[in-house]
Scaffold this motif. Structure first.
Motif, short mmCIF file in Angstrom:
data_model
loop_
_atom_site.label_atom_id
_atom_site.label_comp_id
_atom_site.label_asym_id
_atom_site.label_seq_id
_atom_site.Cartn_x
_atom_site.Cartn_y
_atom_site.Cartn_z
N GLY A 41 35.87 38.80 47.56
CA GLY A 41 36.71 39.94 47.87
C GLY A 41 37.91 39.99 46.95
N ALA A 42 38.21 41.16 46.43
CA ALA A 42 39.32 41.30 45.49
C ALA A 42 40.66 40.93 46.13
CB ALA A 42 39.38 42.72 44.95
N ASP A 43 40.74 41.02 47.46
CA ASP A 43 41.99 40.68 48.13
C ASP A 43 42.30 39.18 48.07
OD1 ASP A 43 39.87 40.13 49.78
OD2 ASP A 43 40.84 40.83 51.62
N ALA A 44 41.33 38.37 47.64
CA ALA A 44 41.60 36.94 47.44
C ALA A 44 42.42 36.72 46.18
CB ALA A 44 40.29 36.16 47.35
N TRP A 45 42.40 37.71 45.29
CA TRP A 45 43.09 37.57 44.02
C TRP A 45 44.24 38.55 43.83
CZ3 TRP A 45 42.77 33.73 40.61
CH2 TRP A 45 41.68 32.85 40.73
N ASP B 189 47.14 41.12 45.68
CA ASP B 189 47.89 41.44 46.89
C ASP B 189 48.22 42.92 46.91
OD1 ASP B 189 49.24 41.13 49.24
OD2 ASP B 189 51.08 40.35 48.33
N ARG B 190 47.13 43.72 47.09
CA ARG B 190 47.29 45.17 47.17
C ARG B 190 46.46 45.66 48.35
NH1 ARG B 190 49.65 47.84 43.31
NH2 ARG B 190 48.64 49.74 44.01
N PRO B 191 46.94 46.70 49.07
CA PRO B 191 46.23 47.17 50.25
C PRO B 191 44.78 47.57 49.97
CG PRO B 191 48.43 48.10 50.19
CD PRO B 191 48.22 47.41 48.88
N GLU B 192 44.52 48.22 48.82
CA GLU B 192 43.16 48.69 48.56
C GLU B 192 42.23 47.60 48.08
OE1 GLU B 192 45.06 49.65 44.48
OE2 GLU B 192 45.68 49.12 46.52
N ALA B 193 42.77 46.40 47.79
CA ALA B 193 41.94 45.32 47.26
C ALA B 193 40.84 44.91 48.22
CB ALA B 193 42.82 44.12 46.91
N GLU B 194 41.08 45.06 49.52
CA GLU B 194 40.09 44.64 50.51
C GLU B 194 38.82 45.49 50.46
OE1 GLU B 194 41.87 47.16 54.32
OE2 GLU B 194 42.21 45.00 54.17
N ARG B 195 38.87 46.62 49.75
CA ARG B 195 37.69 47.48 49.65
C ARG B 195 36.77 47.08 48.50
NH1 ARG B 195 41.64 51.80 49.78
NH2 ARG B 195 40.94 52.49 47.71
N TYR B 196 37.22 46.16 47.65
CA TYR B 196 36.46 45.86 46.44
C TYR B 196 36.06 44.39 46.36
CZ TYR B 196 38.74 50.25 45.07
OH TYR B 196 39.20 51.53 45.03
N GLU B 197 35.16 44.13 45.43
CA GLU B 197 34.78 42.77 45.08
C GLU B 197 34.95 42.56 43.57
OE1 GLU B 197 31.41 41.10 48.15
OE2 GLU B 197 30.73 42.24 46.40
N VAL B 198 35.25 41.34 43.20
CA VAL B 198 35.29 40.97 41.78
C VAL B 198 34.40 39.74 41.62
CG1 VAL B 198 37.60 41.88 41.38
CG2 VAL B 198 37.33 39.50 42.11
N SER B 199 34.06 39.45 40.39
CA SER B 199 33.28 38.26 40.10
C SER B 199 34.22 37.21 39.53
CB SER B 199 32.18 38.58 39.09
OG SER B 199 31.44 37.42 38.76
N GLU B 200 34.15 35.98 40.05
CA GLU B 200 35.02 34.91 39.57
C GLU B 200 34.19 33.73 39.09
OE1 GLU B 200 37.52 33.07 42.51
OE2 GLU B 200 35.82 32.21 43.56
N GLN B 201 34.72 33.05 38.07
CA GLN B 201 34.13 31.81 37.58
C GLN B 201 35.25 30.93 37.08
OE1 GLN B 201 31.16 32.19 34.47
NE2 GLN B 201 30.24 30.23 34.99
N ARG C 153 47.95 47.71 37.62
CA ARG C 153 48.20 47.50 39.04
C ARG C 153 47.47 46.26 39.57
NH1 ARG C 153 44.26 51.58 39.31
NH2 ARG C 153 42.56 51.23 40.83
N TRP C 154 46.46 45.79 38.82
CA TRP C 154 45.74 44.60 39.23
C TRP C 154 46.47 43.37 38.68
CZ3 TRP C 154 43.27 45.73 43.22
CH2 TRP C 154 42.60 46.94 43.34
N PHE C 155 47.47 42.99 39.45
CA PHE C 155 48.36 41.90 39.10
C PHE C 155 48.02 40.72 40.02
CE2 PHE C 155 52.20 39.58 38.30
CZ PHE C 155 52.70 40.07 37.10
N PRO C 156 47.51 39.60 39.50
CA PRO C 156 47.02 38.53 40.37
C PRO C 156 48.12 37.84 41.17
CG PRO C 156 47.02 37.83 38.08
CD PRO C 156 47.32 39.30 38.07
N LYS C 157 47.71 37.28 42.29
CA LYS C 157 48.64 36.54 43.14
C LYS C 157 49.16 35.31 42.41
CE LYS C 157 46.26 37.66 47.52
NZ LYS C 157 45.53 37.08 48.67
N ALA C 158 50.32 34.87 42.85
CA ALA C 158 50.93 33.69 42.23
C ALA C 158 50.32 32.39 42.74
CB ALA C 158 52.43 33.68 42.49
#
Length: 275
Positions: free
Chosen positions: A216-220, A222-234, A186-191
């Motif tokens: 914020g996971a919602d930066a990567w 496009d799912r409603p629950e993504a705004e509740r989480y964080e991911v680490s990016e590099q 379900r964690w399918f990144p934005k285009a």
């Protein structure tokens, strides 16, 4: 561990350390002679008959590119004998390690090459020595195997050792990604790149993101629950105006499979493709 065809060849030669993966020796064991010289119309080619072949590789490329091209041609020799194949730059390494399109000769050869250079039976035990995954980790592993950063990143994702994925963006073209099997689909990144992502700055300025950062996971996604989480990016730049981003997940809730998938709706953007 079940070995792929490339890995079985290495094991049959008694190779159990990354520094022992001598591709010219592997080629010799398969009846192929390797030559290096400038090529104008292609990056590498193989011509074989019976059990003998000659592989020619463009020696003007970088050492790791030459290495991957040789491994790619060995993939053709193993899987596509009795054929004359000329491999252009656009044909080699564009699907490195891909588990999809298994009938495409170039993708088959790329998969063989990645498994020959970064064999699972050597790679996986090495990865167990790392507690976290970041760019430094990938560079250390890539250096040990004399492999490119992109090929290394893909193979690490396929090892399913870390909760992570990589996403590659390139202007005007479809992005691609590779994720570990332990990451729910379900964690399918934005285009498209989000303006909050550091990857956008990396793509614009060609500057490497030295340290991972939380976003914020919602930066990567496009799912409603993504705004509740964080991911680490590099993120770091690649040739041809591309940017590759490593995303790692530390919140266990993001890794839980959802029973009620329709609760959020699984939206897959056709503009993005999976390796």
């Amino acid at each position: 561990m079940s070995l792929s065809r490339a890995e079985a060849i290495l094991e049959s030669l008694g190779i159990d350390r990354p520094e022992d993966i001598d591709l010219e020796m592997v080629a010799w064991s398969l009846g192929a002679k390797v030559k290096y010289r400038p090529l104008c119309s292609c990056e590498a080619r193989i011509c074989g008959h019976g059990n003998k072949a000659i592989i020619t590789v463009d020696d003007r490329k970088s050492a790791r590119r030459v290495r991957f091209s040789l491994a790619h041609e060995l993939g053709h020799w193993t899987h596509h004998r009795e054929r004359l194949l000329i491999c252009r730059s656009v044909d080699i390494g564009k699907s490195s390690g891909s588990r999809r399109d298994a009938t495409d000769p170039e993708k088959v050869a790329d998969r063989f090459a990645s498994e020959l250079i970064l064999p699972s039976y050597i790679l996986h035990p090495m990865l167990k020595g790392y507690r976290t995954l970041n760019l430094k980790t990938m560079r250390e592993v890539g250096s040990a195997f004399n492999a490119s950063l992109t090929a290394t990143a893909i193979r690490i994702m396929q090892s399913n050792t870390f909760h992570a994925m990589i996403v590659c963006h390139r202007p005007g073209k479809k992005p691609w990604f590779e994720r570990a099997d332990c990451v729910p689909d379900r964690w399918f990144p934005k285009a498209t790149l989000d303006c909050e992502s550091y990857a956008k700055e990396v793509l614009a300025n060609k500057t490497e993101q030295v340290h991972p950062r939380k976003i914020g996971a919602d930066a990567w996604f496009d799912r409603p629950e993504a705004e509740r989480y964080e991911v680490s990016e590099q993120s770091f730049p690649l040739p041809n105006n591309e940017v590759l981003t490593l995303l790692t997940f530390s919140d266990p809730a993001m890794m839980e499979e959802q029973r009620e998938r329709r609760q959020y709706g699984l939206s897959i953007d056709p503009a993005i493709r999976v390796r």
